[in-house]
Design a protein around this motif. Structure first.
Motif, PDB file in Angstrom:
ATOM      1  N   TYR A 171       1.576  -2.223   7.520  1.00 15.09           N
ATOM      2  CA  TYR A 171       0.804  -3.186   6.736  1.00 15.09           C
ATOM      3  C   TYR A 171       1.367  -4.572   7.056  1.00 15.09           C
ATOM      4  O   TYR A 171       2.481  -4.904   6.644  1.00 15.09           O
ATOM      5  N   PRO A 172       0.633  -5.398   7.804  1.00 17.10           N
ATOM      6  CA  PRO A 172       1.220  -6.634   8.322  1.00 17.10           C
ATOM      7  C   PRO A 172       1.462  -7.740   7.304  1.00 17.10           C
ATOM      8  O   PRO A 172       2.427  -8.488   7.430  1.00 17.10           O
ATOM      9  N   SER A 173       0.608  -7.875   6.302  1.00 18.25           N
ATOM     10  CA  SER A 173       0.687  -9.036   5.415  1.00 18.25           C
ATOM     11  C   SER A 173       1.249  -8.674   4.045  1.00 18.25           C
ATOM     12  O   SER A 173       0.897  -7.644   3.471  1.00 18.25           O
ATOM     13  N   LYS A 174       2.088  -9.538   3.514  1.00 20.02           N
ATOM     14  CA  LYS A 174       2.640  -9.324   2.175  1.00 20.02           C
ATOM     15  C   LYS A 174       1.535  -9.254   1.124  1.00 20.02           C
ATOM     16  O   LYS A 174       1.603  -8.477   0.170  1.00 20.02           O
TER      17      LYS A 174
ATOM     18  N   TYR B 143      -2.626  -0.047   9.009  1.00 26.62           N
ATOM     19  CA  TYR B 143      -2.994   0.468  10.330  1.00 26.62           C
ATOM     20  C   TYR B 143      -2.031   1.579  10.724  1.00 26.62           C
ATOM     21  O   TYR B 143      -0.865   1.582  10.320  1.00 26.62           O
ATOM     22  N   THR B 144      -2.532   2.508  11.519  1.00 27.37           N
ATOM     23  CA  THR B 144      -1.685   3.578  12.016  1.00 27.37           C
ATOM     24  C   THR B 144      -1.410   3.322  13.491  1.00 27.37           C
ATOM     25  O   THR B 144      -2.339   3.274  14.308  1.00 27.37           O
ATOM     26  N   LEU B 145      -0.147   3.123  13.797  1.00 28.54           N
ATOM     27  CA  LEU B 145       0.279   2.926  15.179  1.00 28.54           C
ATOM     28  C   LEU B 145       1.013   4.174  15.647  1.00 28.54           C
ATOM     29  O   LEU B 145       1.541   4.946  14.841  1.00 28.54           O
ATOM     30  N   PHE B 146       1.054   4.355  16.946  1.00 28.94           N
ATOM     31  CA  PHE B 146       1.737   5.503  17.536  1.00 28.94           C
ATOM     32  C   PHE B 146       2.708   4.967  18.582  1.00 28.94           C
ATOM     33  O   PHE B 146       2.302   4.261  19.508  1.00 28.94           O
ATOM     34  N   THR B 147       3.987   5.262  18.396  1.00 29.91           N
ATOM     35  CA  THR B 147       5.012   4.694  19.263  1.00 29.91           C
ATOM     36  C   THR B 147       5.871   5.785  19.893  1.00 29.91           C
ATOM     37  O   THR B 147       6.143   6.814  19.277  1.00 29.91           O
TER      38      THR B 147
ATOM     39  N   LYS C 172     -11.947  -4.231   6.587  1.00 32.48           N
ATOM     40  CA  LYS C 172     -12.384  -3.165   5.674  1.00 32.48           C
ATOM     41  C   LYS C 172     -11.268  -2.162   5.377  1.00 32.48           C
ATOM     42  O   LYS C 172     -11.479  -0.955   5.392  1.00 32.48           O
ATOM     43  N   ARG C 173     -10.095  -2.662   5.073  1.00 30.66           N
ATOM     44  CA  ARG C 173      -8.959  -1.779   4.785  1.00 30.66           C
ATOM     45  C   ARG C 173      -8.223  -2.193   3.515  1.00 30.66           C
ATOM     46  O   ARG C 173      -7.080  -1.807   3.303  1.00 30.66           O
ATOM     47  N   ALA C 174      -8.882  -2.961   2.667  1.00 33.35           N
ATOM     48  CA  ALA C 174      -8.307  -3.367   1.386  1.00 33.35           C
ATOM     49  C   ALA C 174      -9.452  -3.721   0.445  1.00 33.35           C
ATOM     50  O   ALA C 174     -10.388  -4.419   0.839  1.00 33.35           O
ATOM     51  N   LEU C 175      -9.368  -3.237  -0.796  1.00 34.79           N
ATOM     52  CA  LEU C 175     -10.440  -3.420  -1.769  1.00 34.79           C
ATOM     53  C   LEU C 175      -9.981  -4.255  -2.957  1.00 34.79           C
ATOM     54  O   LEU C 175      -8.832  -4.159  -3.396  1.00 34.79           O
ATOM     55  N   LEU C 176     -10.913  -5.049  -3.469  1.00 33.15           N
ATOM     56  CA  LEU C 176     -10.685  -5.829  -4.682  1.00 33.15           C
ATOM     57  C   LEU C 176     -11.686  -5.401  -5.742  1.00 33.15           C
ATOM     58  O   LEU C 176     -12.847  -5.108  -5.428  1.00 33.15           O
TER      59      LEU C 176
ATOM     60  N   PHE D  29      -6.228  -3.306  -3.186  1.00 39.29           N
ATOM     61  CA  PHE D  29      -5.821  -1.920  -2.984  1.00 39.29           C
ATOM     62  C   PHE D  29      -5.864  -1.689  -1.467  1.00 39.29           C
ATOM     63  O   PHE D  29      -6.930  -1.494  -0.888  1.00 39.29           O
ATOM     64  N   ALA D  30      -4.705  -1.715  -0.827  1.00 39.88           N
ATOM     65  CA  ALA D  30      -4.635  -1.645   0.636  1.00 39.88           C
ATOM     66  C   ALA D  30      -4.447  -0.207   1.096  1.00 39.88           C
ATOM     67  O   ALA D  30      -3.689   0.552   0.496  1.00 39.88           O
ATOM     68  N   TYR D  31      -5.121   0.153   2.178  1.00 38.58           N
ATOM     69  CA  TYR D  31      -5.073   1.537   2.644  1.00 38.58           C
ATOM     70  C   TYR D  31      -5.195   1.620   4.163  1.00 38.58           C
ATOM     71  O   TYR D  31      -5.572   0.660   4.841  1.00 38.58           O
ATOM     72  N   ARG D  32      -4.862   2.820   4.670  1.00 41.27           N
ATOM     73  CA  ARG D  32      -5.096   3.182   6.070  1.00 41.27           C
ATOM     74  C   ARG D  32      -6.156   4.277   6.104  1.00 41.27           C
ATOM     75  O   ARG D  32      -6.270   5.070   5.168  1.00 41.27           O
ATOM     76  N   TYR D  33      -6.906   4.326   7.188  1.00 41.39           N
ATOM     77  CA  TYR D  33      -7.797   5.458   7.414  1.00 41.39           C
ATOM     78  C   TYR D  33      -6.980   6.628   7.964  1.00 41.39           C
ATOM     79  O   TYR D  33      -6.111   6.442   8.827  1.00 41.39           O
ATOM     80  N   THR D  34      -7.250   7.828   7.480  1.00 38.22           N
ATOM     81  CA  THR D  34      -6.596   9.033   7.995  1.00 38.22           C
ATOM     82  C   THR D  34      -7.672  10.082   8.266  1.00 38.22           C
ATOM     83  O   THR D  34      -8.810   9.951   7.785  1.00 38.22           O
ATOM     84  N   PRO D  35      -7.351  11.140   8.987  1.00 40.21           N
ATOM     85  CA  PRO D  35      -8.351  12.184   9.250  1.00 40.21           C
ATOM     86  C   PRO D  35      -8.907  12.844   7.990  1.00 40.21           C
ATOM     87  O   PRO D  35      -9.989  13.426   8.026  1.00 40.21           O
ATOM     88  N   THR D  36      -8.176  12.749   6.873  1.00 39.72           N
ATOM     89  CA  THR D  36      -8.664  13.369   5.634  1.00 39.72           C
ATOM     90  C   THR D  36      -9.237  12.364   4.640  1.00 39.72           C
ATOM     91  O   THR D  36      -9.796  12.766   3.617  1.00 39.72           O
TER      92      THR D  36
END
Length: 289
Positions: free
Chosen positions: A58-61, A68-72, A225-229, A237-244
């Motif tokens: 989550y980049p911003s305070k 976001y989901t990153l893969f490293t 489209k990853r945070a709702l007010l 309300f900040a979130y990531r998309y997941t397969p479920t």
């Protein structure tokens, strides 16, 4: 009298010195040695999982851009390979280092087109050569001209083990969690997350349903489209998309109902676009468009 005081002073001094000699050292190593051991442990742990790490970022305070989901993959003591759920861009390789600070500091110290997009000022992220395929291709860019999405390069390592690595962003103090990718899912996990983004991101509006109440929600940032007010709240309300479904940054509360994860239920009955719900079924997030 003076002689007695002198003898008493010598006795107290002798007792103090004697106690100091008997005190054991709490640590066998010096602070510098302990820090170097911690740094070596971070290096070895990151490299040990050859299938890489899933990163919850989550980049911003302020959380207005969501998560976001990153893969490293930390392939050796200098190189890191990065991919992301938000872009179809091929894996990007750059360098990293674990350096001393208040503790071990994980630093992504050379430019990575995927990871550092979040740290680019809008002055740059609006330019085509910096943008990511499938993500923020608007000529206007995203964020303030001198800030962009407010991402960072350096992170304090607060926990390191084979089952998770936890970081703290140096400026925002946001929590960043790395989870080991299992060998059984290594070949499919990236595509599964990208498919989730492709499925859920087009949904253009939402409302919460709690009991008999319906509460409209708007996007904190329409482009991501990853945070709702909702009305009456200032923090998204900040979130990531997941397969479920949706995984939120922290546990949120709406009308007394707490939730951290909302799983997607396929369309049925009056829910023509499906809906997201918690395990207890006490809150629903319903797509409206």
């Amino acid at each position: 009298m003076k002689l007695k005081l002198a003898i008493l002073g010598i006795s107290i001094l002798s007792f103090t010195v004697g106690c100091e000699k008997k005190m054991d050292r709490i640590f066998e190593e010096s602070p510098t040695e302990r820090l170097n051991i911690s740094i070596a442990n971070v290096y070895s742990t990151l490299q040990a999982n050859k299938d890489g790490w899933l990163v919850k970022y989550y980049p911003s305070k302020a959380m207005e851009f969501g998560g976001y989901t990153l893969f490293t993959k930390f392939t050796n003591s200098t190189d890191v390979v990065v991919e992301g759920d938000m872009t179809t861009l091929a894996a990007q390789t750059s360098t990293y280092a674990v350096i001393p600070g208040a503790g071990p500091i994980l630093s992504f110290d050379t430019y990575n087109r995927i990871f550092h997009f979040f740290a680019l000022p809008q002055y740059f992220n609006k330019e085509k050569e910096y943008q990511l395929p499938g993500f923020i291709s608007d000529k206007a860019g995203i964020g303030a001209s001198n800030e962009g999405m407010k991402g960072e390069n350096d992170f304090l390592v607060t926990k390191v083990s084979s089952d998770s690595v936890v970081l703290e962003a140096r400026r925002s103090y946001n929590k960043v969690v790395l989870l080991p990718i299992k060998s059984s899912e290594a070949g499919t996990i990236l595509n599964a997350y990208r498919a989730a983004v492709a499925k859920f991101h087009p949904m253009g509006g939402y409302k919460f349903e709690v009991g008999t109440e319906s509460i409209n929600a708007t996007f904190a940032t329409a482009a991501t489209k990853r945070a709702l007010l909702i009305a009456g709240t200032s923090a998204p309300f900040a979130y990531r998309y997941t397969p479920t479904g949706l995984d939120f940054y922290t546990e949120y509360d709406i009308k007394g109902v707490k939730f951290k994860e909302l799983k997607y239920v396929e369309p049925g009955g009056s829910y023509t676009k499906g809906y997201f719900t918690n395990e207890a079924g006490t809150v629903k997030l319903v797509p409206t468009t």
